[in-house]
Write a protein that holds these residues in place. Structure first.
Motif, PDB file in Angstrom:
ATOM      1  N   ARG A  43       9.203   2.540  -4.694  1.00  0.00           N
ATOM      2  CA  ARG A  43       7.934   2.277  -4.237  1.00  0.00           C
ATOM      3  C   ARG A  43       6.804   2.525  -5.174  1.00  0.00           C
ATOM      4  O   ARG A  43       6.648   3.767  -6.359  1.00  0.00           O
ATOM      5  CB  ARG A  43       7.545   3.503  -3.219  1.00  0.00           C
ATOM      6  CG  ARG A  43       5.907   3.641  -2.751  1.00  0.00           C
ATOM      7  CD  ARG A  43       5.638   4.609  -1.685  1.00  0.00           C
ATOM      8  NE  ARG A  43       6.795   5.749  -2.035  1.00  0.00           N
ATOM      9  CZ  ARG A  43       6.837   7.050  -1.356  1.00  0.00           C
ATOM     10  NH1 ARG A  43       5.887   7.124  -0.667  1.00  0.00           N
ATOM     11  NH2 ARG A  43       7.013   7.740  -1.965  1.00  0.00           N
ATOM     12  N   VAL A  44       5.755   1.764  -5.907  1.00  0.00           N
ATOM     13  CA  VAL A  44       5.085   1.742  -6.635  1.00  0.00           C
ATOM     14  C   VAL A  44       3.606   2.049  -5.940  1.00  0.00           C
ATOM     15  O   VAL A  44       3.203   1.241  -5.775  1.00  0.00           O
ATOM     16  CB  VAL A  44       5.357   0.051  -7.498  1.00  0.00           C
ATOM     17  CG1 VAL A  44       4.587   0.580  -8.593  1.00  0.00           C
ATOM     18  CG2 VAL A  44       7.211  -0.320  -8.306  1.00  0.00           C
ATOM     19  N   LEU A  45       3.157   3.012  -6.338  1.00  0.00           N
ATOM     20  CA  LEU A  45       1.631   2.997  -6.447  1.00  0.00           C
ATOM     21  C   LEU A  45       1.017   3.079  -7.440  1.00  0.00           C
ATOM     22  O   LEU A  45       0.948   3.343  -8.740  1.00  0.00           O
ATOM     23  CB  LEU A  45       1.426   4.733  -5.303  1.00  0.00           C
ATOM     24  CG  LEU A  45       2.859   4.745  -4.723  1.00  0.00           C
ATOM     25  CD1 LEU A  45       2.525   6.790  -4.727  1.00  0.00           C
ATOM     26  CD2 LEU A  45       2.033   4.347  -3.446  1.00  0.00           C
ATOM     27  N   ALA A  46      -0.339   1.626  -7.169  1.00  0.00           N
ATOM     28  CA  ALA A  46      -0.965   1.365  -9.258  1.00  0.00           C
ATOM     29  C   ALA A  46      -2.599   0.959  -8.713  1.00  0.00           C
ATOM     30  O   ALA A  46      -3.300   0.822  -7.463  1.00  0.00           O
ATOM     31  CB  ALA A  46      -0.201  -0.032  -8.831  1.00  0.00           C
ATOM     32  N   TRP A  47      -3.110   1.101  -9.360  1.00  0.00           N
ATOM     33  CA  TRP A  47      -4.241   0.006  -9.372  1.00  0.00           C
ATOM     34  C   TRP A  47      -4.100  -0.809 -10.523  1.00  0.00           C
ATOM     35  O   TRP A  47      -3.604  -0.686 -11.610  1.00  0.00           O
ATOM     36  CB  TRP A  47      -5.517   1.777 -10.097  1.00  0.00           C
ATOM     37  CG  TRP A  47      -5.152   3.117  -9.365  1.00  0.00           C
ATOM     38  CD1 TRP A  47      -6.036   3.112  -7.877  1.00  0.00           C
ATOM     39  CD2 TRP A  47      -4.688   3.658  -9.471  1.00  0.00           C
ATOM     40  NE1 TRP A  47      -5.691   4.244  -7.325  1.00  0.00           N
ATOM     41  CE2 TRP A  47      -4.904   5.051  -8.674  1.00  0.00           C
ATOM     42  CE3 TRP A  47      -3.768   4.179 -10.495  1.00  0.00           C
ATOM     43  CZ2 TRP A  47      -4.470   6.190  -8.438  1.00  0.00           C
ATOM     44  CZ3 TRP A  47      -2.978   5.586 -10.414  1.00  0.00           C
ATOM     45  CH2 TRP A  47      -3.379   6.422  -9.244  1.00  0.00           C
ATOM     46  N   LYS A  48      -4.355  -1.916 -10.195  1.00  0.00           N
ATOM     47  CA  LYS A  48      -4.984  -3.216 -11.210  1.00  0.00           C
ATOM     48  C   LYS A  48      -6.168  -3.324 -11.343  1.00  0.00           C
ATOM     49  O   LYS A  48      -7.173  -3.842 -10.026  1.00  0.00           O
ATOM     50  CB  LYS A  48      -4.343  -4.269 -10.479  1.00  0.00           C
ATOM     51  CG  LYS A  48      -4.261  -5.517 -11.284  1.00  0.00           C
ATOM     52  CD  LYS A  48      -3.064  -6.087 -10.535  1.00  0.00           C
ATOM     53  CE  LYS A  48      -3.316  -7.763 -10.897  1.00  0.00           C
ATOM     54  NZ  LYS A  48      -5.026  -8.520 -11.816  1.00  0.00           N
ATOM     55  N   GLY A  49      -6.899  -3.600 -12.265  1.00  0.00           N
ATOM     56  CA  GLY A  49      -8.171  -4.400 -12.881  1.00  0.00           C
ATOM     57  C   GLY A  49      -7.891  -5.127 -13.002  1.00  0.00           C
ATOM     58  O   GLY A  49      -6.925  -5.993 -12.858  1.00  0.00           O
TER      59      GLY A  49
END
Length: 135
Positions: A43-49
């Motif tokens: 699982r990858v929990l991420a924030w992308k700009g």
């Protein structure tokens, strides 16, 4: 909360705070996203700009029950890749953070961008964090 002191659980939060302290939540428009690594499906929990990415990759075998009740370590993740898309083409600083030691495992420069790209993830057992920012 009263057991945090007894269990010395605070040591787990310092590395998290150090990594998250570099995430520009208030400066960049970051969107939360969920991904999975290939082939194991971590699982990858991420924030992308628009030109950056901050992610936390968790080994699916690294669970509280497995560690505390079963007293088993997770199998290391050896050859996973992280599929990414949507970053503009360019040169990026890629950093892999060890959340258990609170230090960078590896820092590298990569040419990324385009419709789809993949990053090879360094070997890890429990979890690993990732920062991608323009160079």
């Amino acid at each position: 909360w009263e057991t945090f002191d007894q269990l010395d659980a605070y040591r787990h939060y310092r590395p998290l705070a150090e990594f998250l302290g570099e995430v520009p939540f208030l400066v960049k428009s970051l969107e939360p996203i969920l991904l999975q690594t290939e082939p194991t499906g971590c699982r990858v929990l991420a924030w992308k700009g628009s030109d950056c990415f901050y992610g936390w990759i968790v080994n699916s075998q690294s669970t509280w029950h497995r560690a505390v009740v079963e007293k088993q370590e997770p199998e290391p993740v050896l050859e996973d890749r992280l599929p990414l898309s949507g970053l503009p083409e360019g040169t990026y600083a890629v950093g892999w953070w060890d959340p258990w030691e609170g230090d960078w495992l590896r820092r590298e420069t990569a040419h990324l961008g385009g419709a789809r790209m993949e990053l090879k993830i360094p070997e890890f057992a429990r979890d690993i964090a990732l920062r991608i920012a323009p160079r």
